[in-house]
Design an enzyme around this catalytic site. Structure first.
Site, PDB file in Angstrom:
ATOM      1  N   PRO A   9      91.375 109.251 -78.285  1.00 49.94           N
ATOM      2  CA  PRO A   9      92.157 108.697 -77.183  1.00 49.94           C
ATOM      3  C   PRO A   9      91.336 107.908 -76.168  1.00 49.94           C
ATOM      4  O   PRO A   9      90.214 108.285 -75.836  1.00 49.94           O
ATOM      5  CB  PRO A   9      92.775 109.939 -76.525  1.00 49.94           C
ATOM      6  CG  PRO A   9      91.916 111.070 -76.946  1.00 49.94           C
ATOM      7  CD  PRO A   9      91.410 110.723 -78.314  1.00 49.94           C
ATOM      8  N   ASN A  10      91.942 106.837 -75.720  1.00 41.43           N
ATOM      9  CA  ASN A  10      91.423 105.949 -74.669  1.00 41.43           C
ATOM     10  C   ASN A  10      90.286 105.041 -75.128  1.00 41.43           C
ATOM     11  O   ASN A  10      89.874 104.146 -74.384  1.00 41.43           O
ATOM     12  CB  ASN A  10      90.964 106.747 -73.430  1.00 41.43           C
ATOM     13  CG  ASN A  10      92.114 107.461 -72.760  1.00 41.43           C
ATOM     14  OD1 ASN A  10      93.080 106.812 -72.361  1.00 41.43           O
ATOM     15  ND2 ASN A  10      92.062 108.774 -72.663  1.00 41.43           N
ATOM     16  N   ARG A  17      87.826 100.025 -69.584  1.00 41.95           N
ATOM     17  CA  ARG A  17      87.880 101.417 -69.129  1.00 41.95           C
ATOM     18  C   ARG A  17      86.550 101.818 -68.475  1.00 41.95           C
ATOM     19  O   ARG A  17      85.511 101.826 -69.143  1.00 41.95           O
ATOM     20  CB  ARG A  17      88.107 102.293 -70.355  1.00 41.95           C
ATOM     21  CG  ARG A  17      88.028 103.758 -70.080  1.00 41.95           C
ATOM     22  CD  ARG A  17      87.915 104.548 -71.373  1.00 41.95           C
ATOM     23  NE  ARG A  17      87.985 105.956 -71.062  1.00 41.95           N
ATOM     24  CZ  ARG A  17      87.683 106.925 -71.901  1.00 41.95           C
ATOM     25  NH1 ARG A  17      87.299 106.634 -73.121  1.00 41.95           N
ATOM     26  NH2 ARG A  17      87.768 108.175 -71.525  1.00 41.95           N
ATOM     27  N   TYR A  22      81.190 103.498 -69.525  1.00 38.62           N
ATOM     28  CA  TYR A  22      81.247 103.192 -70.955  1.00 38.62           C
ATOM     29  C   TYR A  22      80.728 101.800 -71.313  1.00 38.62           C
ATOM     30  O   TYR A  22      80.668 101.463 -72.500  1.00 38.62           O
ATOM     31  CB  TYR A  22      82.688 103.362 -71.465  1.00 38.62           C
ATOM     32  CG  TYR A  22      83.172 104.782 -71.314  1.00 38.62           C
ATOM     33  CD1 TYR A  22      82.638 105.805 -72.100  1.00 38.62           C
ATOM     34  CD2 TYR A  22      84.144 105.119 -70.367  1.00 38.62           C
ATOM     35  CE1 TYR A  22      83.063 107.122 -71.945  1.00 38.62           C
ATOM     36  CE2 TYR A  22      84.572 106.435 -70.219  1.00 38.62           C
ATOM     37  CZ  TYR A  22      84.029 107.430 -71.004  1.00 38.62           C
ATOM     38  OH  TYR A  22      84.441 108.731 -70.858  1.00 38.62           O
ATOM     39  N   ASN A  73      84.112 109.780 -82.812  1.00 42.66           N
ATOM     40  CA  ASN A  73      84.129 109.928 -81.355  1.00 42.66           C
ATOM     41  C   ASN A  73      85.541 110.390 -81.011  1.00 42.66           C
ATOM     42  O   ASN A  73      86.472 109.578 -80.968  1.00 42.66           O
ATOM     43  CB  ASN A  73      83.792 108.624 -80.638  1.00 42.66           C
ATOM     44  CG  ASN A  73      83.705 108.832 -79.128  1.00 42.66           C
ATOM     45  OD1 ASN A  73      84.134 109.864 -78.614  1.00 42.66           O
ATOM     46  ND2 ASN A  73      83.175 107.849 -78.418  1.00 42.66           N
ATOM     47  N   ALA A  76      88.283 112.827 -75.438  1.00 40.13           N
ATOM     48  CA  ALA A  76      88.568 114.085 -74.729  1.00 40.13           C
ATOM     49  C   ALA A  76      88.927 115.237 -75.669  1.00 40.13           C
ATOM     50  O   ALA A  76      88.724 116.401 -75.321  1.00 40.13           O
ATOM     51  CB  ALA A  76      89.693 113.857 -73.716  1.00 40.13           C
ATOM     52  N   HIS A  79      86.567 118.189 -76.284  1.00 36.18           N
ATOM     53  CA  HIS A  79      86.365 119.293 -75.355  1.00 36.18           C
ATOM     54  C   HIS A  79      87.453 120.360 -75.403  1.00 36.18           C
ATOM     55  O   HIS A  79      87.284 121.417 -74.820  1.00 36.18           O
ATOM     56  CB  HIS A  79      86.249 118.742 -73.922  1.00 36.18           C
ATOM     57  CG  HIS A  79      85.314 117.569 -73.829  1.00 36.18           C
ATOM     58  ND1 HIS A  79      83.979 117.670 -74.162  1.00 36.18           N
ATOM     59  CD2 HIS A  79      85.514 116.270 -73.479  1.00 36.18           C
ATOM     60  CE1 HIS A  79      83.401 116.474 -74.000  1.00 36.18           C
ATOM     61  NE2 HIS A  79      84.316 115.616 -73.599  1.00 36.18           N
ATOM     62  N   ASP A  86      89.125 122.138 -86.546  1.00 39.23           N
ATOM     63  CA  ASP A  86      89.494 122.738 -87.833  1.00 39.23           C
ATOM     64  C   ASP A  86      89.595 121.676 -88.925  1.00 39.23           C
ATOM     65  O   ASP A  86      89.252 121.947 -90.083  1.00 39.23           O
ATOM     66  CB  ASP A  86      90.829 123.493 -87.703  1.00 39.23           C
ATOM     67  CG  ASP A  86      90.670 124.811 -86.948  1.00 39.23           C
ATOM     68  OD1 ASP A  86      89.522 125.234 -86.703  1.00 39.23           O
ATOM     69  OD2 ASP A  86      91.704 125.408 -86.597  1.00 39.23           O
ATOM     70  N   GLU A  97      78.975 113.270 -84.968  1.00 41.78           N
ATOM     71  CA  GLU A  97      79.738 113.191 -83.714  1.00 41.78           C
ATOM     72  C   GLU A  97      79.006 112.218 -82.791  1.00 41.78           C
ATOM     73  O   GLU A  97      77.783 112.318 -82.619  1.00 41.78           O
ATOM     74  CB  GLU A  97      79.782 114.592 -83.086  1.00 41.78           C
ATOM     75  CG  GLU A  97      80.448 114.647 -81.726  1.00 41.78           C
ATOM     76  CD  GLU A  97      80.369 116.049 -81.109  1.00 41.78           C
ATOM     77  OE1 GLU A  97      79.919 117.004 -81.792  1.00 41.78           O
ATOM     78  OE2 GLU A  97      80.741 116.169 -79.932  1.00 41.78           O
ATOM     79  N   HIS A  99      79.116 110.178 -78.912  1.00 40.92           N
ATOM     80  CA  HIS A  99      79.681 109.918 -77.591  1.00 40.92           C
ATOM     81  C   HIS A  99      78.897 108.795 -76.946  1.00 40.92           C
ATOM     82  O   HIS A  99      77.652 108.809 -76.959  1.00 40.92           O
ATOM     83  CB  HIS A  99      79.638 111.170 -76.702  1.00 40.92           C
ATOM     84  CG  HIS A  99      80.425 112.279 -77.300  1.00 40.92           C
ATOM     85  ND1 HIS A  99      81.804 112.293 -77.282  1.00 40.92           N
ATOM     86  CD2 HIS A  99      80.048 113.369 -77.990  1.00 40.92           C
ATOM     87  CE1 HIS A  99      82.226 113.355 -77.931  1.00 40.92           C
ATOM     88  NE2 HIS A  99      81.176 114.022 -78.376  1.00 40.92           N
ATOM     89  N   ILE A 100      79.620 107.849 -76.383  1.00 36.57           N
ATOM     90  CA  ILE A 100      78.994 106.679 -75.762  1.00 36.57           C
ATOM     91  C   ILE A 100      78.205 107.102 -74.528  1.00 36.57           C
ATOM     92  O   ILE A 100      77.071 106.678 -74.318  1.00 36.57           O
ATOM     93  CB  ILE A 100      80.096 105.659 -75.401  1.00 36.57           C
ATOM     94  CG1 ILE A 100      80.753 105.132 -76.686  1.00 36.57           C
ATOM     95  CG2 ILE A 100      79.530 104.515 -74.553  1.00 36.57           C
ATOM     96  CD1 ILE A 100      82.055 104.391 -76.467  1.00 36.57           C
ATOM     97  N   SER A 101      78.831 107.917 -73.706  1.00 36.12           N
ATOM     98  CA  SER A 101      78.181 108.374 -72.476  1.00 36.12           C
ATOM     99  C   SER A 101      77.393 109.653 -72.744  1.00 36.12           C
ATOM    100  O   SER A 101      77.639 110.339 -73.745  1.00 36.12           O
ATOM    101  CB  SER A 101      79.236 108.641 -71.395  1.00 36.12           C
ATOM    102  OG  SER A 101      80.083 109.715 -71.789  1.00 36.12           O
ATOM    103  N   ARG A 106      77.494 114.590 -67.095  1.00 38.32           N
ATOM    104  CA  ARG A 106      78.786 114.367 -66.441  1.00 38.32           C
ATOM    105  C   ARG A 106      79.434 115.702 -66.047  1.00 38.32           C
ATOM    106  O   ARG A 106      78.744 116.692 -65.880  1.00 38.32           O
ATOM    107  CB  ARG A 106      79.669 113.515 -67.366  1.00 38.32           C
ATOM    108  CG  ARG A 106      79.015 112.154 -67.673  1.00 38.32           C
ATOM    109  CD  ARG A 106      79.874 111.296 -68.561  1.00 38.32           C
ATOM    110  NE  ARG A 106      81.144 110.963 -67.909  1.00 38.32           N
ATOM    111  CZ  ARG A 106      82.220 110.515 -68.565  1.00 38.32           C
ATOM    112  NH1 ARG A 106      82.171 110.340 -69.877  1.00 38.32           N
ATOM    113  NH2 ARG A 106      83.329 110.239 -67.903  1.00 38.32           N
ATOM    114  N   ARG A 110      82.898 118.457 -69.723  1.00 40.42           N
ATOM    115  CA  ARG A 110      82.453 117.629 -70.861  1.00 40.42           C
ATOM    116  C   ARG A 110      81.219 118.204 -71.553  1.00 40.42           C
ATOM    117  O   ARG A 110      80.752 117.656 -72.554  1.00 40.42           O
ATOM    118  CB  ARG A 110      82.127 116.200 -70.396  1.00 40.42           C
ATOM    119  CG  ARG A 110      83.331 115.449 -69.870  1.00 40.42           C
ATOM    120  CD  ARG A 110      82.974 114.010 -69.526  1.00 40.42           C
ATOM    121  NE  ARG A 110      83.884 113.493 -68.531  1.00 40.42           N
ATOM    122  CZ  ARG A 110      85.089 112.972 -68.820  1.00 40.42           C
ATOM    123  NH1 ARG A 110      85.499 112.863 -70.056  1.00 40.42           N
ATOM    124  NH2 ARG A 110      85.861 112.546 -67.836  1.00 40.42           N
TER     125      ARG A 110
END
Ligand code: DQA
Length: 142
Positions: A9-10, A17, A22, A73, A76, A79, A86, A97, A99-101, A106, A110
């Site tokens: 999402p997002n 954004r 990001y 990625n 959210a 988390h 699963d 996995e 993550h950009i940030s 943070r 997170r």
């Protein structure tokens, strides 16, 4: 060999954004970056994004059945989604996995990932460059 790059999402809003968090790379730029990496390595790369958890679960189930390597990625969902975890647990090829940030710099919420324990590797905080790094690692591992 094929690598699926799945975004939650997002992430379709990359570029507009929270650019301070990001960066200014757009989602379209990210897709090009991943596809170029695939061409360079001789690997088929397919990049997708969804804001719908059920759609993501379907993609992961298919990847599990097909034995496809995944760069994920989950945004959210990372988390709080036990369902995404699963589905990741069922994967039959390696999972990275991304993550950009740097999620560890943070908010506290997170800091925990439900996915890291079932991933082969995790890349955080390297911006969109984490994606080509993940694809490269998967290509070398195959
Ligand atoms: C993110 C980090 C998550 O905490 C956040 O919810 C995202 C993006 C990242 O790429 O840095 O949507 O996964």
């Amino acid at each position: 060999m094929k690598v699926l790059v799945l975004n939650g999402p997002n992430l379709g809003r990359l570029g507009t954004r929270e650019p301070d968090v990001y960066g200014r790379t757009t989602y379209a730029d990210l897709v090009s970056l991943c596809e170029e990496t695939g061409r360079e390595l001789g690997v088929e790369v397919e990049v997708r994004q969804t804001d719908f958890e059920g759609e993501m679960l379907g993609w992961l189930h298919r990847a599990a059945d097909d034995g496809t390597a995944v760069v994920l990625n989950a945004g959210a969902w990372t988390h709080y989604s036990i369902a995404v975890r699963d589905a990741c647990s069922q994967l039959t090829a390696p999972l990275v996995e991304v993550h950009i940030s740097n999620v560890h710099k943070r908010e506290d919420f997170r800091h925990h990932s439900h996915l890291s324990a079932v991933a082969d590797g995790v890349i955080v905080g390297l911006g969109v460059q984490g994606y080509p790094l993940a694809i490269r690692w998967l290509a070398e591992k195959a």
